[in-house]
Design a protein around this motif. Structure first.
Motif, PDB file in Angstrom:
ATOM      1  N   VAL A  59      24.236  35.093 -33.798  1.00 56.29           N
ATOM      2  CA  VAL A  59      25.377  34.912 -34.694  1.00 56.29           C
ATOM      3  C   VAL A  59      26.554  35.795 -34.286  1.00 56.29           C
ATOM      4  CG1 VAL A  59      26.166  35.105 -37.080  1.00 56.29           C
ATOM      5  CG2 VAL A  59      23.887  34.219 -36.598  1.00 56.29           C
ATOM      6  N   GLN A  60      26.290  37.080 -34.118  1.00 60.35           N
ATOM      7  CA  GLN A  60      27.386  38.010 -33.828  1.00 60.35           C
ATOM      8  C   GLN A  60      28.119  37.631 -32.537  1.00 60.35           C
ATOM      9  OE1 GLN A  60      28.239  39.950 -36.207  1.00 60.35           O
ATOM     10  NE2 GLN A  60      30.062  40.376 -34.986  1.00 60.35           N
ATOM     11  N   GLU A  61      27.332  37.342 -31.521  1.00 67.20           N
ATOM     12  CA  GLU A  61      27.916  36.946 -30.234  1.00 67.20           C
ATOM     13  C   GLU A  61      28.756  35.675 -30.382  1.00 67.20           C
ATOM     14  OE1 GLU A  61      25.017  36.032 -27.138  1.00 67.20           O
ATOM     15  OE2 GLU A  61      26.580  34.921 -26.075  1.00 67.20           O
ATOM     16  N   ALA A  62      28.235  34.709 -31.143  1.00 66.02           N
ATOM     17  CA  ALA A  62      28.953  33.436 -31.314  1.00 66.02           C
ATOM     18  C   ALA A  62      30.269  33.656 -32.056  1.00 66.02           C
ATOM     19  CB  ALA A  62      28.071  32.447 -32.067  1.00 66.02           C
ATOM     20  N   LEU A  63      30.246  34.481 -33.113  1.00 64.30           N
ATOM     21  CA  LEU A  63      31.470  34.701 -33.898  1.00 64.30           C
ATOM     22  C   LEU A  63      32.551  35.366 -33.041  1.00 64.30           C
ATOM     23  CD1 LEU A  63      30.053  35.886 -37.355  1.00 64.30           C
ATOM     24  CD2 LEU A  63      30.786  33.591 -36.665  1.00 64.30           C
ATOM     25  N   GLU A  64      32.128  36.282 -32.188  1.00 66.72           N
ATOM     26  CA  GLU A  64      33.115  36.936 -31.319  1.00 66.72           C
ATOM     27  C   GLU A  64      33.764  35.932 -30.367  1.00 66.72           C
ATOM     28  OE1 GLU A  64      31.106  40.335 -29.557  1.00 66.72           O
ATOM     29  OE2 GLU A  64      30.693  41.112 -31.583  1.00 66.72           O
ATOM     30  N   LYS A  65      32.943  35.051 -29.810  1.00 65.60           N
ATOM     31  CA  LYS A  65      33.509  34.030 -28.909  1.00 65.60           C
ATOM     32  C   LYS A  65      34.399  33.062 -29.667  1.00 65.60           C
ATOM     33  CE  LYS A  65      29.568  33.975 -26.112  1.00 65.60           C
ATOM     34  NZ  LYS A  65      28.454  33.191 -25.544  1.00 65.60           N
ATOM     35  N   ALA A  67      36.180  33.586 -32.206  1.00 67.05           N
ATOM     36  CA  ALA A  67      37.469  34.216 -32.494  1.00 67.05           C
ATOM     37  C   ALA A  67      38.390  34.136 -31.278  1.00 67.05           C
ATOM     38  CB  ALA A  67      37.251  35.670 -32.922  1.00 67.05           C
ATOM     39  N   GLN A  68      37.816  34.269 -30.106  1.00 69.15           N
ATOM     40  CA  GLN A  68      38.645  34.176 -28.892  1.00 69.15           C
ATOM     41  C   GLN A  68      39.022  32.741 -28.546  1.00 69.15           C
ATOM     42  OE1 GLN A  68      37.063  36.559 -25.463  1.00 69.15           O
ATOM     43  NE2 GLN A  68      35.434  37.049 -26.905  1.00 69.15           N
TER      44      GLN A  68
END
Ligand SMILES: *Cc1c(COP(=O)(O)O)cnc(C)c1O
Length: 231
Positions: A59-65, A67-68
């Motif tokens: 989840v965390q990794e996906a949300l960061e991507k 956002a970009q």
């Protein structure tokens, strides 16, 4: 041509050849590009080559991507194990969830799916090879989901996802996919139109047995380096 673009071209050729060989219509299998551990720039390369569906496991990794990448019309699939404290983020940030295997998780996703978004597309994950270490429900439990999903209006139950035990022989690869296809057909639920099955090494076998979505990581983006991620 970038290697990601070349890899996508070869995967599309494999999908197309399998559709033909299986006597299925061209375009009946959707490609989900599995981009876990890969940087946003790799997803942009795939997007520029025409790829729209992306699968993420953390989840965390996906949300960061995300956002970009919010300038891109990407369709996001969550395909990893689901912790209950992450359901709100998943219900908000994804279009599809392939890895639902507990009623409680389905209920939370239903409650937490924002009203301004369309119902969340759901696949129930089936532990088709009955491996003790794998997520997913047992095939016999599938029929219990019919009545449960009818009570969850913010979810749209689309079908099933499975990751069978790795096999190299084509006929052996086909068996679990066939069992899953037959079990879903036996439910006689015409709205179940999605079979998320097939990865880099067994996509042909999955397509022969009715896959409508294949989830491909390595064959598009190359080997994953897990040391580069937090998860
Ligand atoms: C990582 C992953 C894939 C992609 O696997 P590859 O072997 O890299 O193609 C597909 N499905 C799920 C659920 C995954 O976790």
């Amino acid at each position: 041509m970038s290697s990601i673009k070349q890899n996508l071209t070869s995967i599309h050729a494999r999908i197309h050849a399998a559709e033909l060989a299986a006597g299925r219509p061209t375009g009946s299998v959707q490609l989900v590009a599995v981009s876990k551990t890969k940087p946003a720039s790799d997803l942009v390369q795939a997007y520029q080559a025409g790829q729209r569906h992306f699968g993420e496991n953390y989840v965390q990794e996906a949300l960061e991507k995300q956002a970009q990448l919010n300038a891109y019309a990407m369709i996001w699939h969550f395909i990893g194990p689901i912790q209950s404290n992450k359901t709100r983020q998943i219900a908000t940030a994804f279009d599809w969830v392939h890895s639902v295997d507990r009623f409680k998780i389905a209920q939370r996703l239903n409650e937490q799916r924002p009203d301004n978004l369309p119902p969340l597309n759901i696949c129930v994950q089936v532990n088709i090879s009955r491996e003790t270490t794998k997520s997913g429900i047992m095939l016999e439990e599938l029929s219990d989901w019919v009545s449960v999903m009818q009570t969850l209006p913010r979810l749209r139950w689309r079908g099933v996802m499975a990751i069978p035990e790795p096999e190299h022989d084509f006929e052996k690869q086909r068996l679990p996919f066939r069992r899953l296809y037959e079990a879903v057909s036996a439910l006689k639920q015409p709205t179940l139109d999605t079979f998320s099955m097939g990865m880099s090494d067994d996509l042909e076998a999955a397509i022969f047995e009715g896959a409508t979505m294949v989830r491909i990581g390595t064959a598009i983006f190359g080997q994953r380096d897990y040391s580069a991620t937090l998860n």
